[in-house]
Design an enzyme around this catalytic site. Structure first.
Site, PDB file in Angstrom:
ATOM      1  N   GLY A 250       0.744  -1.278   0.043  1.00  0.00           N
ATOM      2  CA  GLY A 250       0.023   0.039  -0.063  1.00  0.00           C
ATOM      3  C   GLY A 250       0.730   1.379   0.218  1.00  0.00           C
TER       4      GLY A 250
ATOM      5  N   GLU B 147       3.848   4.095   5.982  1.00  0.00           N
ATOM      6  CA  GLU B 147       2.661   3.160   5.849  1.00  0.00           C
ATOM      7  C   GLU B 147       1.676   3.916   4.946  1.00  0.00           C
ATOM      8  OE1 GLU B 147       1.277   0.527   5.758  1.00  0.00           O
ATOM      9  OE2 GLU B 147       0.829  -0.433   8.042  1.00  0.00           O
ATOM     10  N   ASP B 148       0.721   3.320   4.424  1.00  0.00           N
ATOM     11  CA  ASP B 148      -0.372   4.038   3.719  1.00  0.00           C
ATOM     12  C   ASP B 148      -1.291   4.428   4.588  1.00  0.00           C
ATOM     13  OD1 ASP B 148      -1.096   1.396   4.535  1.00  0.00           O
ATOM     14  OD2 ASP B 148      -1.955   0.954   2.597  1.00  0.00           O
TER      15      ASP B 148
ATOM     16  N   ASP C  86      -4.988   1.950  10.748  1.00  0.00           N
ATOM     17  CA  ASP C  86      -6.336   1.683  11.149  1.00  0.00           C
ATOM     18  C   ASP C  86      -6.649   1.136  12.709  1.00  0.00           C
ATOM     19  OD1 ASP C  86      -9.335   0.962  10.531  1.00  0.00           O
ATOM     20  OD2 ASP C  86      -8.597  -1.074   9.857  1.00  0.00           O
TER      21      ASP C  86
ATOM     22  N   PHE D 169     -13.839   2.416   4.279  1.00  0.00           N
ATOM     23  CA  PHE D 169     -12.837   1.475   3.633  1.00  0.00           C
ATOM     24  C   PHE D 169     -12.452   2.624   2.026  1.00  0.00           C
ATOM     25  CE2 PHE D 169     -10.891  -1.496   0.847  1.00  0.00           C
ATOM     26  CZ  PHE D 169     -10.318  -2.180   1.521  1.00  0.00           C
TER      27      PHE D 169
ATOM     28  N   ARG E 227      -4.910   0.339  -6.705  1.00  0.00           N
ATOM     29  CA  ARG E 227      -3.846   0.978  -6.217  1.00  0.00           C
ATOM     30  C   ARG E 227      -3.323   2.186  -6.989  1.00  0.00           C
ATOM     31  NH1 ARG E 227      -2.057  -2.363  -1.901  1.00  0.00           N
ATOM     32  NH2 ARG E 227      -2.454  -4.654  -2.382  1.00  0.00           N
TER      33      ARG E 227
HETATM   34  P1  5GP Z   1      -3.872  -1.984  11.013  1.00  0.00           P
HETATM   35  O1  5GP Z   1      -2.974  -2.941  11.194  1.00  0.00           O
HETATM   36  O2  5GP Z   1      -3.733  -0.225  11.607  1.00  0.00           O
HETATM   37  O3  5GP Z   1      -5.344  -2.100  11.340  1.00  0.00           O
HETATM   38  O4  5GP Z   1      -4.140  -1.764   9.168  1.00  0.00           O
HETATM   39  C1  5GP Z   1      -3.252  -1.472   8.664  1.00  0.00           C
HETATM   40  C2  5GP Z   1      -3.533  -1.926   7.297  1.00  0.00           C
HETATM   41  O5  5GP Z   1      -4.657  -2.212   6.860  1.00  0.00           O
HETATM   42  C3  5GP Z   1      -3.036  -0.851   6.067  1.00  0.00           C
HETATM   43  O6  5GP Z   1      -1.553  -0.975   6.108  1.00  0.00           O
HETATM   44  C4  5GP Z   1      -4.047  -1.256   4.928  1.00  0.00           C
HETATM   45  O7  5GP Z   1      -3.365  -2.348   4.083  1.00  0.00           O
HETATM   46  C5  5GP Z   1      -5.081  -2.136   5.570  1.00  0.00           C
HETATM   47  N1  5GP Z   1      -6.254  -1.074   5.601  1.00  0.00           N
HETATM   48  C6  5GP Z   1      -6.751  -0.380   6.746  1.00  0.00           C
HETATM   49  N2  5GP Z   1      -7.574   0.325   6.363  1.00  0.00           N
HETATM   50  C7  5GP Z   1      -7.918   0.324   5.153  1.00  0.00           C
HETATM   51  C8  5GP Z   1      -8.816   1.021   4.165  1.00  0.00           C
HETATM   52  O8  5GP Z   1      -9.720   1.751   4.388  1.00  0.00           O
HETATM   53  N3  5GP Z   1      -8.466   0.587   2.909  1.00  0.00           N
HETATM   54  C9  5GP Z   1      -7.774  -0.232   2.312  1.00  0.00           C
HETATM   55  N4  5GP Z   1      -7.568  -0.553   1.268  1.00  0.00           N
HETATM   56  N5  5GP Z   1      -6.695  -0.775   3.047  1.00  0.00           N
HETATM   57  C10 5GP Z   1      -6.965  -0.743   4.709  1.00  0.00           C
END
Ligand code: 5GP
Length: 181
Positions: free
Chosen positions: A49, A104-105, A108, A158, A171
């Site tokens: 991402g 990071e992208d 969450d 999302f 992407r």
């Molecule tokens: P975390 O570990 O913080 O829960 O999630 C991080 C990863 O979840 C991000 O690097 C991403 O790949 C994915 N992610 C979280 N929210 C979204 C979203 O709204 N859209 C997309 N496409 N990926 C997400």
């Protein structure tokens, strides 16, 4: 045959290409001011991402930069976190006493960021570890993390585009949007 069940024409734009590029310039300026210009900076992108964000960000950085990528995942093909970090490829050079910027992208739940910051600080003994995320879904946070450079906050949607995918697609979009429910 089109295999994507959500179509681009239904996407609502949240952050335009120009908004993203302008914000990245601002973040880069902050990073340039906060790291020593004479010391190398290891930029570690989290695949897949962060690829577009890393590519655009590093073009504005003024210090000597090394670019590395690691591959982790906490999402399957679903739109909800699996709650576990899967390390797919964590191979990195020796980062002892180095300045590191993890990129990071989106943050969450915070699980991935939390894991990575601990991992780089403890296993790699880096001198300075900072964390940049283009997006911060702060309302979804379960694991508290300190993000040094945030592009934009998003609410609990999302989002796709600019590196972020839905089932591997979107992407490549230059903007970020979401599919209305
Ligand atoms: P975390 O570990 O913080 O829960 O999630 C991080 C990863 O979840 C991000 O690097 C991403 O790949 C994915 N992610 C979280 N929210 C979204 C979203 O709204 N859209 C997309 N496409 N990926 C997400």
């Amino acid at each position: 045959m089109n295999v994507i069940d959500k179509k681009e024409e239904h996407l609502l734009e949240l952050f335009s290409k120009n908004m993203i590029q302008d914000r990245i310039k601002e973040l880069a300026e902050k990073i340039n001011n906060e790291f020593d210009k004479n010391e190398e900076l290891y930029v570690i992108g989290v695949l897949r991402g962060s690829v577009l964000f890393v590519a655009d960000l590093v073009r504005h950085l003024k210090m000597p930069v090394q670019i590395e990528f690691i591959r982790l995942s906490s999402y399957g093909d679903d739109q909800k976190s699996s709650g576990k970090v899967k390390s797919v490829d964590l191979s990195l050079p020796n980062l002892a006493d180095k300045n590191v910027l993890i990129v990071e992208d989106i943050v969450d739940t915070g699980l991935t960021a939390h894991f990575l910051i601990d991992y780089i600080k403890e296993q790699h003994n880096a001198r300075q570890v900072k964390f940049a995320s283009l997006l911060d879904k702060v309302c979804a946070r379960i694991h508290p993390v300190n993000i040094d450079y945030i592009g934009f906050e998003v609410d609990d949607k999302f989002v796709v585009g600019y590196g972020l995918d839905y089932q591997g697609y979107y992407r490549n979009l230059p903007y970020i949007g979401y599919f209305p429910q």
